[in-house]
Design an enzyme around this catalytic site. Sequence first.
Site, PDB file in Angstrom:
ATOM      1  N   GLY A   1       0.835  -1.204   0.000  1.00 24.72           N
ATOM      2  CA  GLY A   1       0.000   0.000   0.000  1.00 24.72           C
ATOM      3  C   GLY A   1       0.864   1.247   0.000  1.00 24.72           C
TER       4      GLY A   1
ATOM      5  CD  GLU B   1       2.192  -8.189   7.315  1.00 24.97           C
ATOM      6  OE1 GLU B   1       1.030  -7.817   7.438  1.00 24.97           O
ATOM      7  OE2 GLU B   1       2.588  -9.313   7.675  1.00 24.97           O
TER       8      GLU B   1
ATOM      9  CG  ASP C   1      -1.573  -0.719   8.833  1.00 24.28           C
ATOM     10  OD1 ASP C   1      -2.289   0.288   8.667  1.00 24.28           O
ATOM     11  OD2 ASP C   1      -1.725  -1.778   8.200  1.00 24.28           O
TER      12      ASP C   1
ATOM     13  NE  ARG D   1     -27.283  12.407  13.286  1.00 19.11           N
ATOM     14  CZ  ARG D   1     -27.201  13.175  12.217  1.00 19.11           C
ATOM     15  NH1 ARG D   1     -26.043  13.699  11.866  1.00 19.11           N
ATOM     16  NH2 ARG D   1     -28.268  13.422  11.493  1.00 19.11           N
TER      17      ARG D   1
ATOM     18  NE  ARG E   1      -2.715   3.153   1.334  1.00 18.90           N
ATOM     19  CZ  ARG E   1      -3.156   1.993   0.826  1.00 18.90           C
ATOM     20  NH1 ARG E   1      -3.476   1.013   1.652  1.00 18.90           N
ATOM     21  NH2 ARG E   1      -3.262   1.820  -0.450  1.00 18.90           N
TER      22      ARG E   1
HETATM   23  O1  F6P Z   1      -1.192  -1.976   5.022  1.00 26.34           O
HETATM   24  C1  F6P Z   1      -1.669  -0.698   4.920  1.00 26.34           C
HETATM   25  C2  F6P Z   1      -3.157  -0.703   4.678  1.00 26.34           C
HETATM   26  O2  F6P Z   1      -3.540   0.639   4.510  1.00 26.34           O
HETATM   27  C3  F6P Z   1      -4.003  -1.395   5.761  1.00 26.34           C
HETATM   28  O3  F6P Z   1      -4.239  -0.586   6.885  1.00 26.34           O
HETATM   29  C4  F6P Z   1      -5.252  -1.719   5.002  1.00 26.34           C
HETATM   30  O4  F6P Z   1      -5.948  -2.814   5.558  1.00 26.34           O
HETATM   31  C5  F6P Z   1      -4.731  -2.070   3.657  1.00 26.34           C
HETATM   32  O5  F6P Z   1      -3.504  -1.411   3.494  1.00 26.34           O
HETATM   33  C6  F6P Z   1      -5.668  -1.710   2.516  1.00 26.34           C
HETATM   34  O6  F6P Z   1      -5.082  -2.108   1.341  1.00 26.34           O
HETATM   35  P1  F6P Z   1      -5.637  -1.759  -0.125  1.00 26.34           P
HETATM   36  O7  F6P Z   1      -5.396  -0.302  -0.348  1.00 26.34           O
HETATM   37  O8  F6P Z   1      -4.814  -2.600  -1.042  1.00 26.34           O
HETATM   38  O9  F6P Z   1      -7.092  -2.091  -0.121  1.00 26.34           O
END
Ligand code: F6P
Length: 342
Positions: free
Chosen positions: A10, A103, A128, A163, A275
Amino acid sequence: MRVGVLTGGGDCPGLNAVIRGIVRKGVQEYGYEFTGFRDGWRGPLENRAVRLDIPAVRGILPRGGTILGSSRTNPLKIENGIRRIKETLAKEEVGALIAIGGEDTLGVAARLSDEYGVPVVGVPKTIDNDLSATDYTFGFDTAVGIATEAIDRLHTTAESHMRVLVVEVMGRHAGWIALHSGLAGGANVILIPEQRFDIEQVCAWVTSRFRASYAPIVVVAEGAMPKDGQMVVKDESLDSFGHVRLSGVGEWLAKEIERRTGKEARTTVLGHVQRGGTPSAFDRWLATRFGLHAIDAVRDRDFGKMVALRGTDIVRVPIAEATARLKTVDPALYEEVGVFFG
Ligand code: F6P
């Protein structure tokens, strides 16, 4: 020497700062040349190479994403994947490879180095913050900042309508983003993947918050699970590293809270906003230092190592050590934050 660089997994704010740090020091101090491989491991698999020089990295420090592109391609799952990578490196006369990733990307890097003798240096990346062996990964600080700002904004709308507002943040196996942004944003409930939650307890915290005449904010990591239920997934199909697509627990929680407490509940899923965009100053600082130290590791021919933050120092650790287990939230730390719940 010619050095290859790739970004996998990602995307993450700070990737470009790492690339810039590597290239600037590598060219200026060591006289290296660089080849960027596009789209993670797909780059060396399919020989998608681009020239990386100082003009190519000019102006990229504050830019989000990655100028090299990224993918979740797993060469270990592709026929002759290792051989094809080795052939590309030989053809492009690449004497060392820097892999910037989480990872999965670093898991491949560790095997390429330790089992197949490919000269690789790793740089840890993930919003993460769940990689062992480093105190922090870059991207995390930016993601926490974005989530905190969102929580701040949701407080005022929650109060205006009295809410419940559920905020779903990223975090598949580790609740670092939820924990840090939840604490910084003054959430009343924080739910993380490491600790299964009791929906009755969540509703009790929600009710007690209303009793004090305030509207509750519930921050939930996408991988959090109820005590007697399953992880909520968006899509059952697996990517090439065996991950399902998460998201949905926020929606599920809002429905359950509404049903059980009678209070109106809404969900905000922050998703990829966490992100995207420009990295924070801290992430630019950390990512740049990782880049500078990664190219030093190449110069020292210290392969199979990953750069890592320990306190304020950048150190080198075996990549395999960093990927052997995930860094998850300690129960004692979660308990510490629990004083603010309800
Ligand atoms: O590993 C980073 C991350 O943003 C995770 O928090 C999330 O579950 C995953 O990537 C989402 O991945 P994608 O953008 O491939 O759906």
